[in-house]
Design a protein around this motif. Structure first.
Motif, PDB file in Angstrom:
ATOM      1  N   ARG A  90      53.261  75.043  45.737  1.00  0.00           N
ATOM      2  CA  ARG A  90      53.899  74.004  44.925  1.00  0.00           C
ATOM      3  C   ARG A  90      54.295  74.537  43.550  1.00  0.00           C
ATOM      4  N   SER A  91      53.444  75.386  42.981  1.00  0.00           N
ATOM      5  CA  SER A  91      53.693  75.895  41.633  1.00  0.00           C
ATOM      6  C   SER A  91      53.437  77.395  41.597  1.00  0.00           C
ATOM      7  N   ASP A 105      52.900  78.991  38.821  1.00  0.00           N
ATOM      8  CA  ASP A 105      52.093  79.287  37.642  1.00  0.00           C
ATOM      9  C   ASP A 105      50.617  78.960  37.807  1.00  0.00           C
ATOM     10  N   LYS A 106      50.245  78.322  38.889  1.00  0.00           N
ATOM     11  CA  LYS A 106      48.863  77.910  39.074  1.00  0.00           C
ATOM     12  C   LYS A 106      47.958  79.125  39.265  1.00  0.00           C
ATOM     13  N   ARG A 166      45.153  81.442  40.831  1.00  0.00           N
ATOM     14  CA  ARG A 166      44.770  81.509  42.242  1.00  0.00           C
ATOM     15  C   ARG A 166      43.609  82.481  42.424  1.00  0.00           C
ATOM     16  N   THR A 194      58.386  78.635  45.976  1.00  0.00           N
ATOM     17  CA  THR A 194      58.247  77.178  46.084  1.00  0.00           C
ATOM     18  C   THR A 194      59.206  76.605  47.121  1.00  0.00           C
TER      19      THR A 194
END
Length: 459
Positions: free
Chosen positions: A57-58, A60-61, A63, A74
């Motif tokens: 989804r992102s 930048d998250k 992990r 994405t």
């Protein structure tokens, strides 16, 4: 399968670098990537797997796994449309866009691995019809038992058996709740709140505690065990909200524990002529079955009675094998990743060694629907708890009403009082559910009956 791979298979040439497109990098997706990256000491075929694209989804998250920036995207649709991707691994969950992405991957000739029981139980007919037409595999080991290997055993190892019953504890949340209610004597609401704090139950626990998750899973298991498709709306579903600590205590005194069971079972055909029977059940893969989810009193000596906490177990009974039970963790990153990666490994082996024709022992190729017996035709035992006015002859009146509808009683016990009301617990012998319901309807009209707070089936 891409054209180059088909040519290599045709001439018996081993190829490497099976490319995965993974949809989702949540708990299961992360666990799968971790397992594939840490392949030392595991099956050597895993070294032929390349994590080619991963949809998130992102970007930048933060992990828990390290992947090259070019791998992450994405654009999930781009993964299922990418001609370089051989296998699409769907671990995003939910109905959409998972269903549409799976169908598009199949349309593009890609094999699919999914952990999505909701999509398979609701849209399995559409998905498997498309897969059979396209000549690709849809693998779903992780969709039912988490890390418990049961799908492939039903397709392969047990496929020569006549399966007559599949009984499972297939939801860890409800099993955890019922276990704590049993061992600690506390209420459903208190245990549920604690389970949510510990992360064993979702903020919205409906799918678990109302039996919906278990219904998805038993629909899949029944389809495999009995060789026919299952309509989810035909699966009777009852959750555990109505199970009280009082019933847990009474069950214990009677020699039972209460479990949320998912049951798929063959039903004995009625005593009619072979010609009429054939005409009546001509559209079924074999013969009628019952498929249901409900809290059940399980005898303490039964193999499933000792399955506690968040663990799952699935008991398969058939001929000639007898009983086989599969036990283990039903959820969690490692357990589910194990099942997903096992499916990937099976597909890699199929790509490297088979012809272009799918292996029928890996495929789900049945076309007909199973005939589900109406619930009122189910024959089972019942546990019922009555609250009655403290009057002479109440037990006799109960016996008369039950006898009128051919309900045979195994035990009738007046257990005590709740305030001014007497508490009576009844356990029946095997009875047709429709007859039992008619008896209860008449009993409710008796002046002495205050309420019927509990009604549970007995295994």
């Amino acid at each position: 399968m891409p054209t180059l791979q088909l040519l290599l298979v045709k001439f018996g040439i081993r190829f490497v670098g099976v490319k995965l497109g993974i949809l989702g990098l949540g708990t299961v997706g992360t666990g799968t990537v971790q397992l594939l990256q840490d392949n030392a000491g595991r099956h050597p075929l895993l070294r032929d797997v390349e994590i080619y694209r991963v949809g998130v989804r992102s970007l930048d998250k933060p992990r828990m796994v390290e992947l090259p920036g070019a791998v992450l995207t994405t654009d999930l649709a781009a993964i299922v449309n990418d001609p370089q991707v051989d296998i699409v691994v769907e671990v995003i969950g939910g109905l959409e866009p998972a269903r549409s992405l799976i169908l598009k991957a199949i349309e593009n000739g890609k094999h699919v691995v999914t952990a999505n029981k909701a999509v398979i139980s609701r849209f399995g007919d559409e998905i498997f019809t498309a897969a059979n037409k396209a000549g690709v595999y849809v693998m779903l080991e992780a969709a039912v038992g988490g890390g418990i290997p049961v799908i492939q055993p039903l397709k392969q190892s047990l496929s020569v058996n006549r399966i007559h019953t599949v009984t499972g504890i297939v939801n860890g949340t409800t099993n955890y709740i019922l276990t704590r209610m049993q061992t600690e004597g506390i209420s459903f609401d208190d245990v549920l709140a604690d389970a949510q704090k510990l992360g064993y139950a979702e903020a919205d626990p409906t799918a678990d505690v109302d039996g919906l998750d278990a219904a998805d899973k038993i629909a899949i298991l029944a389809s495999l065990a009995f060789g026919g498709r299952i309509k989810l709306q035909d699966v009777y579903c009852e959750g555990i909200r109505q199970v009280s600590k009082t019933d847990i205590a009474y069950a214990d005194k009677l020699g039972f524990v209460i479990k949320l069971l998912a049951i798929a079972k063959t039903v004995n055909l009625p005593p009619i002529s072979p010609t009429l029977r054939e005409a009546t059940y001509a559209s079924t893969p074999d013969h009628p079955i019952s498929v249901r989810v409900h809290p059940t009193l399980v005898p303490k000596a039964h193999p499933l009675a000792s399955i506690n906490g968040v663990y799952n177990a699935i008991l398969v009974e058939g001929e000639p094998i007898g009983q086989v039970m599969f036990f283990g963790p039903g959820a969690g990153a490692g357990a589910t990743a194990s099942a997903v990666s096992s499916d990937i490994l099976n597909l890699v082996a199929a790509l490297q060694t088979s012809t272009a024709t799918p292996n029928p022992l890996l495929s789900c190729r049945h076309q007909d629907y199973c005939q589900i017996t109406p619930l009122e035709e189910l024959v089972t035992r019942f546990y019922t708890r009555f609250l009655t006015k403290d009057q002479p002859g109440v037990i006799g009146k109960l016996g008369t009403c039950f006898g009128k509808y051919s309900v045979s009683l195994e035990s009738v016990v007046q257990t005590g009082f709740q305030g001014e009301l007497a508490e009576i617990v009844v356990v029946t012998h095997d009875v047709r559910e429709g007859d039992f319901r008619q008896a209860l309807a008449e009993i409710r009209t008796l002046e002495a009956i205050d309420s019927i707070p509990s009604l549970l089936r007995v295994l």
